[in-house]
Design a protein around this motif. Structure first.
Motif, PDB file in Angstrom:
ATOM      1  N   PRO A 101      21.553  64.843  28.695  1.00  6.88           N
ATOM      2  CA  PRO A 101      20.287  64.158  29.015  1.00  6.88           C
ATOM      3  C   PRO A 101      19.130  64.907  29.001  1.00  6.88           C
ATOM      4  N   GLN A 102      18.206  64.316  28.361  1.00  2.97           N
ATOM      5  CA  GLN A 102      16.757  65.008  28.236  1.00  2.97           C
ATOM      6  C   GLN A 102      15.835  64.047  28.698  1.00  2.97           C
ATOM      7  N   PRO A 103      15.178  64.448  29.969  1.00  3.93           N
ATOM      8  CA  PRO A 103      13.897  63.732  30.397  1.00  3.93           C
ATOM      9  C   PRO A 103      12.979  63.484  29.393  1.00  3.93           C
ATOM     10  N   PHE A 104      12.126  62.611  29.786  1.00  2.00           N
ATOM     11  CA  PHE A 104      10.923  62.105  29.045  1.00  2.00           C
ATOM     12  C   PHE A 104      10.082  63.307  28.985  1.00  2.00           C
ATOM     13  N   ARG A 105       9.640  63.520  27.696  1.00  2.00           N
ATOM     14  CA  ARG A 105       8.748  64.619  27.457  1.00  2.00           C
ATOM     15  C   ARG A 105       7.904  64.398  26.169  1.00  2.00           C
ATOM     16  N   VAL A 106       6.726  64.997  26.206  1.00  2.00           N
ATOM     17  CA  VAL A 106       5.607  64.775  25.258  1.00  2.00           C
ATOM     18  C   VAL A 106       5.608  65.975  24.360  1.00  2.00           C
ATOM     19  N   LEU A 107       5.438  66.022  23.327  1.00  2.00           N
ATOM     20  CA  LEU A 107       5.166  67.359  22.086  1.00  2.00           C
ATOM     21  C   LEU A 107       3.854  66.928  21.290  1.00  2.00           C
ATOM     22  N   VAL A 108       3.143  67.925  21.858  1.00  2.00           N
ATOM     23  CA  VAL A 108       1.689  68.009  21.099  1.00  2.00           C
ATOM     24  C   VAL A 108       1.665  69.314  20.314  1.00  2.00           C
ATOM     25  N   ASN A 109       1.357  69.086  19.114  1.00  2.00           N
ATOM     26  CA  ASN A 109       1.469  70.086  17.786  1.00  2.00           C
ATOM     27  C   ASN A 109       2.701  70.892  17.814  1.00  2.00           C
ATOM     28  N   PRO A 110       3.684  70.357  17.848  1.00  2.00           N
ATOM     29  CA  PRO A 110       4.904  71.109  17.892  1.00  2.00           C
ATOM     30  C   PRO A 110       5.402  71.684  16.554  1.00  2.00           C
ATOM     31  N   SER A 111       5.926  72.763  16.507  1.00  2.00           N
ATOM     32  CA  SER A 111       6.585  73.446  15.432  1.00  2.00           C
ATOM     33  C   SER A 111       7.919  74.188  15.915  1.00  2.00           C
ATOM     34  N   ALA A 147       2.429  72.217  22.599  1.00  2.00           N
ATOM     35  CA  ALA A 147       2.009  72.039  24.015  1.00  2.00           C
ATOM     36  C   ALA A 147       2.460  70.645  24.516  1.00  2.00           C
ATOM     37  N   ASP A 148       2.280  70.537  25.833  1.00  2.00           N
ATOM     38  CA  ASP A 148       2.449  69.331  26.359  1.00  2.00           C
ATOM     39  C   ASP A 148       1.206  68.278  26.380  1.00  2.00           C
ATOM     40  N   GLU A 149       1.377  67.255  26.847  1.00  2.00           N
ATOM     41  CA  GLU A 149       0.299  66.289  27.058  1.00  2.00           C
ATOM     42  C   GLU A 149      -0.983  66.546  27.778  1.00  2.00           C
ATOM     43  N   HIS A 150      -0.735  67.934  28.821  1.00  2.00           N
ATOM     44  CA  HIS A 150      -1.558  68.175  29.431  1.00  2.00           C
ATOM     45  C   HIS A 150      -2.276  69.326  28.954  1.00  2.00           C
ATOM     46  N   GLY A 151      -1.952  70.023  27.651  1.00  2.00           N
ATOM     47  CA  GLY A 151      -2.405  71.097  26.819  1.00  2.00           C
ATOM     48  C   GLY A 151      -1.707  72.264  27.373  1.00  2.00           C
TER      49      GLY A 151
END
Ligand code: ZN
Length: 215
Positions: A101-111, A147-151
């Motif tokens: 299982p993987q909880p909800f998460r946000v990827l911002v500018n991922p590499s 980063a995440d959604e909060h930077g």
């Protein structure tokens, strides 16, 4: 570097998209937005609109249903993706595929970059290529930065199925579809998947359809 005007239009596009409420329409393969480089997220939407956009991505991913969704899949060329996997799979599948299982998460500018040489090959599908699945050999372990959604900075190692999801979603942000990396001879309809290839690994499919798996 984007002009202030381009920033305004991107925000306007997202406002427009969100104005209908409910899940967003998912763009299918063949739309150029899935093949373009995305713009790095640098505050183009502002905090309130970004939060609303992420919530819409989450809702759309759940409704599909899927375990990941990238902004270009709803027509927005920004370097943002979401993922979440409750992993409701039998124990033997969990063990073979590392599908935890993987909880909800946000990827911002991922590499991402591979960690070590190990590869893992499994069937995967894409909400932008409905009805089909194919085997993709991917790095078994990757280091994801961004980063995440909060930077807040993200620097994390992913293994198993979550490693597959972050590679698939980050690839979307570079204009790459999983089919670009797939074994062409493994391409299978959802019906064929259900009828024939539900095993935990694609070994039988590889023998029957004639494609190679990593050693
Ligand atoms: Zn996809």
């Amino acid at each position: 570097m984007a002009s202030p005007h381009a920033h305004a239009s991107l925000a306007e596009q997202v406002e427009q998209l969100l104005s209908t409420g409910g899940p967003l329409p998912i763009v299918a393969a063949g739309d150029p937005v899935l093949r373009r480089e995305t713009e790095r997220y640098d505050g183009q939407l502002g905090p309130a609109l970004l939060a609303r956009f992420i919530e819409a991505l989450r809702l759309t991913m759940h409704a599909a249903p899927g375990v990941g969704l990238a902004a270009p899949q709803v027509g927005v060329p920004l370097r943002i993706a979401v993922l979440e996997d409750p992993a409701p799979v039998p124990e033997e599948v969990r063990l073979a595929r590392g599908r935890v299982p993987q909880p909800f998460r946000v990827l911002v500018n991922p590499s991402y970059e591979p960690v070590g040489p190990a590869r893992a090959a499994f069937f995967e599908g894409c909400l932008s290529v409905p009805g089909w699945q194919a085997v993709v050999a991917r790095a078994a372990e990757v280091r994801l930065t961004g980063a995440d959604e909060h930077g807040r900075a993200l620097d994390e190692v992913f293994t198993g199925w979550p490693a597959r999801i972050v590679q698939h979603e980050t690839d979307h942000l570079d204009g790459t579809l999983y089919l670009d990396r797939a074994e062409p001879r493994s391409l299978s309809s959802n019906q064929a998947m259900a009828d024939r290839w539900a095993q935990p690994t694609p070994a039988r499919a590889a023998a029957a359809l004639g494609f190679d798996l990593p050693a």
